[in-house]
Design a protein around this motif. Structure first.
Motif, mmCIF file in Angstrom:
data_model
loop_
_atom_site.group_PDB
_atom_site.id
_atom_site.type_symbol
_atom_site.label_atom_id
_atom_site.label_comp_id
_atom_site.label_asym_id
_atom_site.label_seq_id
_atom_site.Cartn_x
_atom_site.Cartn_y
_atom_site.Cartn_z
ATOM 1 N N SER A 794 66.989 -0.713 -22.747
ATOM 2 C CA SER A 794 65.740 -0.138 -23.228
ATOM 3 C C SER A 794 64.949 0.372 -22.043
ATOM 4 C CB SER A 794 64.918 -1.174 -24.002
ATOM 5 O OG SER A 794 64.592 -2.274 -23.173
ATOM 6 N N THR A 795 64.124 1.382 -22.302
ATOM 7 C CA THR A 795 63.286 1.941 -21.245
ATOM 8 C C THR A 795 62.041 2.553 -21.862
ATOM 9 O OG1 THR A 795 63.221 3.411 -19.330
ATOM 10 C CG2 THR A 795 64.393 4.200 -21.268
ATOM 11 N N PHE A 796 60.962 2.602 -21.088
ATOM 12 C CA PHE A 796 59.707 3.199 -21.522
ATOM 13 C C PHE A 796 59.202 4.118 -20.412
ATOM 14 C CE2 PHE A 796 60.016 -0.661 -23.989
ATOM 15 C CZ PHE A 796 59.631 -0.240 -25.261
ATOM 16 N N TYR A 797 58.844 5.324 -20.822
ATOM 17 C CA TYR A 797 58.323 6.313 -19.869
ATOM 18 C C TYR A 797 56.866 6.587 -20.191
ATOM 19 C CZ TYR A 797 57.700 10.628 -17.233
ATOM 20 O OH TYR A 797 57.239 11.595 -16.373
ATOM 21 N N ASP A 798 55.995 6.349 -19.203
ATOM 22 C CA ASP A 798 54.569 6.599 -19.366
ATOM 23 C C ASP A 798 54.316 8.073 -19.060
ATOM 24 O OD1 ASP A 798 51.763 6.784 -19.115
ATOM 25 O OD2 ASP A 798 51.630 4.665 -18.612
ATOM 26 N N VAL A 799 53.957 8.835 -20.088
ATOM 27 C CA VAL A 799 53.770 10.275 -19.936
ATOM 28 C C VAL A 799 52.522 10.570 -19.108
ATOM 29 C CG1 VAL A 799 53.430 12.452 -21.173
ATOM 30 C CG2 VAL A 799 54.933 10.690 -22.129
ATOM 31 N N VAL A 800 51.495 9.732 -19.227
ATOM 32 C CA VAL A 800 50.243 9.970 -18.505
ATOM 33 C C VAL A 800 50.431 9.749 -17.010
ATOM 34 C CG1 VAL A 800 47.842 9.255 -18.251
ATOM 35 C CG2 VAL A 800 48.869 9.375 -20.528
ATOM 36 N N SER A 801 51.000 8.593 -16.628
ATOM 37 C CA SER A 801 51.199 8.304 -15.200
ATOM 38 C C SER A 801 52.485 8.921 -14.664
ATOM 39 C CB SER A 801 51.237 6.790 -14.972
ATOM 40 O OG SER A 801 52.327 6.205 -15.679
ATOM 41 N N LYS A 802 53.320 9.446 -15.574
ATOM 42 C CA LYS A 802 54.582 10.098 -15.219
ATOM 43 C C LYS A 802 55.499 9.186 -14.405
ATOM 44 C CE LYS A 802 52.611 14.739 -15.337
ATOM 45 N NZ LYS A 802 52.365 16.006 -14.598
ATOM 46 N N LYS A 803 55.713 7.974 -14.934
ATOM 47 C CA LYS A 803 56.628 7.041 -14.282
ATOM 48 C C LYS A 803 57.256 6.132 -15.330
ATOM 49 C CE LYS A 803 53.242 3.415 -13.263
ATOM 50 N NZ LYS A 803 52.644 2.571 -12.197
ATOM 51 N N LEU A 804 58.414 5.596 -14.954
ATOM 52 C CA LEU A 804 59.087 4.651 -15.833
ATOM 53 C C LEU A 804 58.400 3.302 -15.755
ATOM 54 C CD1 LEU A 804 62.852 5.441 -15.154
ATOM 55 C CD2 LEU A 804 61.643 5.789 -17.298
ATOM 56 N N ASP A 805 58.170 2.724 -16.901
ATOM 57 C CA ASP A 805 57.591 1.383 -16.925
ATOM 58 C C ASP A 805 58.718 0.366 -16.971
ATOM 59 O OD1 ASP A 805 55.042 2.216 -16.682
ATOM 60 O OD2 ASP A 805 54.538 2.104 -18.804
ATOM 61 N N TYR A 806 58.838 -0.340 -18.053
ATOM 62 C CA TYR A 806 59.864 -1.381 -18.165
ATOM 63 C C TYR A 806 61.205 -0.749 -18.516
ATOM 64 C CZ TYR A 806 62.382 -5.463 -19.877
ATOM 65 O OH TYR A 806 63.317 -6.442 -20.070
ATOM 66 N N THR A 807 62.240 -1.121 -17.771
ATOM 67 C CA THR A 807 63.598 -0.633 -18.024
ATOM 68 C C THR A 807 64.581 -1.783 -17.871
ATOM 69 O OG1 THR A 807 63.072 1.587 -17.219
ATOM 70 C CG2 THR A 807 65.400 0.967 -17.313
ATOM 71 N N ARG A 808 65.453 -1.918 -18.848
ATOM 72 C CA ARG A 808 66.483 -2.960 -18.792
ATOM 73 C C ARG A 808 67.819 -2.362 -19.200
ATOM 74 N NH1 ARG A 808 69.419 -5.904 -22.077
ATOM 75 N NH2 ARG A 808 68.408 -4.971 -23.894
ATOM 76 N N ILE A 809 68.857 -2.696 -18.448
ATOM 77 C CA ILE A 809 70.224 -2.256 -18.753
ATOM 78 C C ILE A 809 71.107 -3.486 -18.840
ATOM 79 C CG2 ILE A 809 72.185 -0.867 -17.983
ATOM 80 C CD1 ILE A 809 70.195 0.823 -16.374
ATOM 81 N N GLY A 810 71.913 -3.557 -19.890
ATOM 82 C CA GLY A 810 72.779 -4.710 -20.073
ATOM 83 C C GLY A 810 74.191 -4.306 -20.442
ATOM 84 N N PHE A 811 75.150 -5.111 -19.981
ATOM 85 C CA PHE A 811 76.557 -4.912 -20.328
ATOM 86 C C PHE A 811 77.091 -6.197 -20.943
ATOM 87 C CE2 PHE A 811 75.798 -1.932 -16.877
ATOM 88 C CZ PHE A 811 76.412 -0.772 -17.333
#
Length: 862
Positions: A794-811
């Motif tokens: 899962s990932t979240f992109y903050d459009v206002v600050s133009k940066k990725l917030d919380y991101t998690r990758i799982g296998f």
């Protein structure tokens, strides 16, 4: 008397002497040919027992006997020996009656290598081996390369000695729960635990394996996971053991072992886990967990989390050491146990900086680090069979991590009197306004205090303590007018008492407004009345036959109401007072502001309220639907509401609120929106960023807007999954049996996936010059790269600050009998990766279903 006593002693001495003499004389007496004596001696003769105590059955394709060794028999080809409850099947059996031994082995190839297994069956249990020595007299045995199946697993040992029917000793034993190996679909297991020495203890209801040092092998490759001992319980009941941790690295605190611990059942209804997290930079956590359950009664758990988080290098400016704690308790009662008295608990108390400093990585992966508030509640509810009363007692504690303020309510009691009607209908059916008059009332008693977080039950908490008692009486009725209109009337009276009131005063020395809480009982009473009317209107438009759009249906639900309450800020009520601001302006305030019972409203209200709700559906032609048509929802909800206050001197119109909800693309894309419009112009003074509402009606400025989109995707939306078994004839074997192969020998398999898209945008102005904007796009989903490899994240992109917030990758890797999990957070405050191997068999898994005494199991028992 004395003479008699001496005579008795003489007589006893003579009898004892004669008895001893008789025994010694009997040993040297010559044999006498007396029939009676001979008969008595024959009773004590020991008869030599038979060599075998049960009938011995044998059969084979060929039977031979050794001439030199008259009691040795050779059974060759499909050989079988039955003795008692023991049955031996082998390609070759050597039977030695004199020595009471049986030797058996499996089939050999031309080079003398054993290529086929032999077996022994006893008490319904079958054991396989290559060579087997069995003692018919003692029941002991020695087997080589024996295969023993127990519960969900199997043990293959280089050498096994059967001491008795309950105890087996094994050398270089391999234990695995691989289902393919257990069912003999594969000759090699995907993993096993290797131990130089194993003791198998078999009981009537359960068995267990105890080993010395044990090492984990994956795909025949040794791993560094070595334990000093292992205890494997073959039982549905709970057993103690060591819990396997996950391991990885976190940027701020170093490499770690997370969740290593010990599991211990405690009696019939309790169990205990003691977990620990350790990091190489010095951070640690101790996490004891107690779980309890009683069937049809209650269940719950108590968790503690105590530790220290160390960051940086000691002696440098970036070094910090933070102590953290968490107390969590969950308790729920089965409603069947006592429907008249119920108790529930949801307690979660943490240190103020807990989520920002804790080293339990589960809080990061579950996004608990974003928590801004924590709430705890205890509640007891009492009901009565013959009284229409419900009494609820609660205690609550909330922590606000942003403000650092804690709030406690202890105790809080609510007495609710069940709804009742004032008049009883004569016909049994309530009709009209009078017969539908109902009353709702109750009392609420509360003790509450706000204080700096961490100072619970300290002087500050008791100094800020407030006590309040409130009572509410609600009367309501409704009836139908002209068949289509529902008319409702109601009124509400609120009464309140409190132990503290507010005083505001300007301090010219400090040039501030000082708030003072005064002790003393004070109270207020308020009332409101309301009336409303609503109906439902239907509109339908049918199009001509053959049109793509067959019809549109519009449902309108209008509602209009009126409410009235007097101005409780008037001087005659005594609920409001005035203070001078820093600028010298006289400003009213309520002496109950900030109190536990709330404050009465200011300003007279005689408001006309209205709302208009719409639902619009369309029926269109469809080739895929069996009916030939399908419904499409244009708007599930489209509403507008507002009010007009006739009693207001200025700004009688409220802001207008518009809300809409719909779904498109066959209900996949969900859309929620809201809009707030202020009909009055907002005026800003020079240099000011906060404005005031003017009386200029018609500006309709946007004070708030929100839009939320969610779109769950999956491979199913692109059509029905094809049946690979019908399309491809070639199928894999053993591990590859989930694959199908085309004519070019390429593997084909189902590849399910899901992807949830979430987007939100909000704009809030609230009479400010610029307002605030929040906009983000979030993705979360899973995809099977192969039937055994899965990726999720899962990932979240903050459009206002133009940066990725919380991101998690799982296998996730499905390794047949166990799974491998890997989680990685590459961005944000906490950068961490975590690796865990979990065995899927119930005997080594984390939890099992509640059956009899079993309601918790460890990750793995070592």
């Amino acid at each position: 008397m004395k003479i008699s006593f001496k005579n008795i002693l003489h007589i006893l001495l003579i009898l004892i002497f004669n008895n001893i003499l008789a025994q010694r004389t009997a040993k040297v007496l010559p044999k006498v040919k007396d029939s009676n004596i001979v008969q008595r001696k024959s009773d004590t003769v020991i008869v030599k027992k038979e060599q075998l105590t049960s009938i011995l059955y044998t059969k084979a394709d060929e039977t031979r006997s050794d001439v030199a060794k008259k009691k040795v028999t050779y059974l060759i080809g499909n050989a079988q020996v039955k003795y008692g409850d023991m049955q031996i099947d082998a390609d070759y059996i050597q039977l030695d009656i004199a020595a009471n031994t049986v030797f058996a082995r499996g089939k050999q190839d031309s080079l003398g290598k054993i290529v086929g297994a032999a077996s022994a069956t006893q008490a319904g249990k079958t054991y396989e081996y290559t060579e087997f020595n069995y003692n018919l007299k003692t029941g002991q045995a020695i087997a080589f390369n024996a295969r023993t199946e127990e519960s969900e697993g199997v043990i293959v040992a280089q050498k096994t000695k059967k001491y008795n029917d309950s105890v087996f000793f094994m050398r270089r034993g391999k234990y695995t729960t691989d289902e393919y190996f257990l069912k003999k679909k594969d000759s090699l297991s995907d993993y096993y635990l290797l131990a130089p020495n194993i003791k198998l203890v078999k009981g009537k209801n359960k068995s267990s394996v105890i080993t010395g040092p044990v090492q984990l092998y994956i795909e025949q490759v040794p791993t560094p996971l070595i334990m000093p001992f292992a205890i494997l319980p073959f039982s549905d009941k709970r057993s103690a053991g060591i819990l396997i941790p996950s391991f990885g690295e976190r940027e701020d605190v170093g490499f770690f072992l997370n969740g290593i611990g010990y599991y211990q059942p405690l009696g019939e209804h309790f169990d205990l886990k003691i977990l620990a997290d350790y990091y190489t930079k010095g951070s640690y956590n101790i996490r004891p967990e107690v779980n309890y359950a009683k069937k049809y009664k209650y269940n719950g758990n108590l968790n503690l989390d105590i530790g220290n988080t160390v960051r940086g290098i000691k002696g440098l400016d970036d070094y910090s050491k933070t102590a953290t704690y968490r107390i969590s308790w969950r308790h729920s009662q089965d409603t069947k146990s006592n429907p008249l008295l119920t108790f529930a608990a949801s307690v979660d108390v943490v240190s103020n900086k807990f989520y920002n400093n804790n080293i339990n990585n589960n809080y990061i992966f579950n996004q608990n680090t974003l928590n801004a508030q924590q709430n705890s509640t205890l509640s007891v509810t009492k009901r009565f069979l013959r009284l229409p009363i419900t009494i609820t007692g609660t205690s609550s504690y909330s922590q606000n991590f942003s403000s650092g303020i804690g709030s406690i309510r202890l105790p809080q009691m609510n007495v609710a009197i069940n709804q009742f009607y004032l008049f009883t209908p004569k016909t049994g059916i309530r009709e009209g306004l009078l017969e539908n008059i109902n009353v709702n009332t109750g009392f609420n008693f509360t003790n509450s205090s706000n204080f700096e977080d961490g100072k619970i039950f300290q002087k500050e908490m008791f100094d800020n303590l407030q006590t309040g008692l409130t009572n509410s009486i609600q009367l309501a009725t409704n009836t139908t007018v002209a068949k289509y209109f529902t008319v409702s009337l109601g009124g509400q009276i609120n009464n309140a008492l409190t132990t503290k009131t507010l005083s505001k005063e300007y301090n010219p020395v400090l040039n501030v407004i000082e708030d003072t809480m005064n002790k003393g009982i004070a109270g207020f009473s308020t009332f409101t009345t309301n009336a409303s009317m609503n109906t439902t209107l239907y509109g339908t438009k049918i199009f001509k036959k053959g049109s793509a759009i067959q019809g549109i249906r519009h449902v309108i639900t209008p509602s209009v109401g009126f409410s009235y309450s007097p101005d409780f800020s008037r001087e005659n009520f005594g609920y409001y007072r005035n203070y001078n601001t820093i600028a010298g302006a006289l400003t009213p305030y309520s002496i109950f502001d900030g109190g536990i019972v709330g404050s009465p409203s200011s300003g007279e209200i005689g408001a006309l309220t209205f709302s208009l709700n719409n639902n619009i559906e369309m029926k269109v032609r469809s080739k895929t639907d069996s009916t030939g048509s399908k419904k499409v929802k244009l708007f599930e909800t489209l509403s507008i509401d507002g009010s007009y206050n006739f009693a207001a001197d200025t700004n009688p119109w409220s802001a207008f609120s518009i809300r809409g909800q719909t779904s498109v693309f066959e209900g996949k894309l969900n859309i929620n929106t809201n809009l707030t419009l202020d009909p009055y112009e907002t005026i800003f003074l020079a240099g000011e960023t906060s404005g005031t509402r003017s009386n200029n009606f018609g500006a309709f400025s946007v004070q708030g807007f929100g839009l939320q989109l969610s779109y769950p995707l999956s491979e199913a939306i692109f059509g029905k999954q094809e049946d690979l078994s019908k399309k491809y004839k070639s199928k894999g074997e053993i591990r590859n049996e989930v694959y199908y192969f085309d004519e070019n020998n390429y593997a084909r398999f189902q590849q399910p996936w899901t992807l949830n898209i979430n987007a939100q945008y909000s704009y809030t102005r609230n009479l400010t010059l610029f307002g605030t904007k929040v906009a983000s796009v979030g993705l979360d989903g899973t995809m099977n790269l192969t039937p055994y490899w899965s990726i999720n994240g899962s990932t979240f992109y903050d459009v206002v600050s133009k940066k990725l917030d919380y991101t998690r990758i799982g296998f996730t890797r499905d390794q047949r009998s166990f799974s491998i999990n890997f989680n990685w957070v590459p961005f944000g405050q906490f950068k961490v990766y975590d690796f865990f191997i979990g065995i899927k068999a119930n005997i080594l898994s984390d939890t099992v279903k509640y059956e009899e005494r079993s309601f918790q199991q460890p990750n793995a028992v070592f």
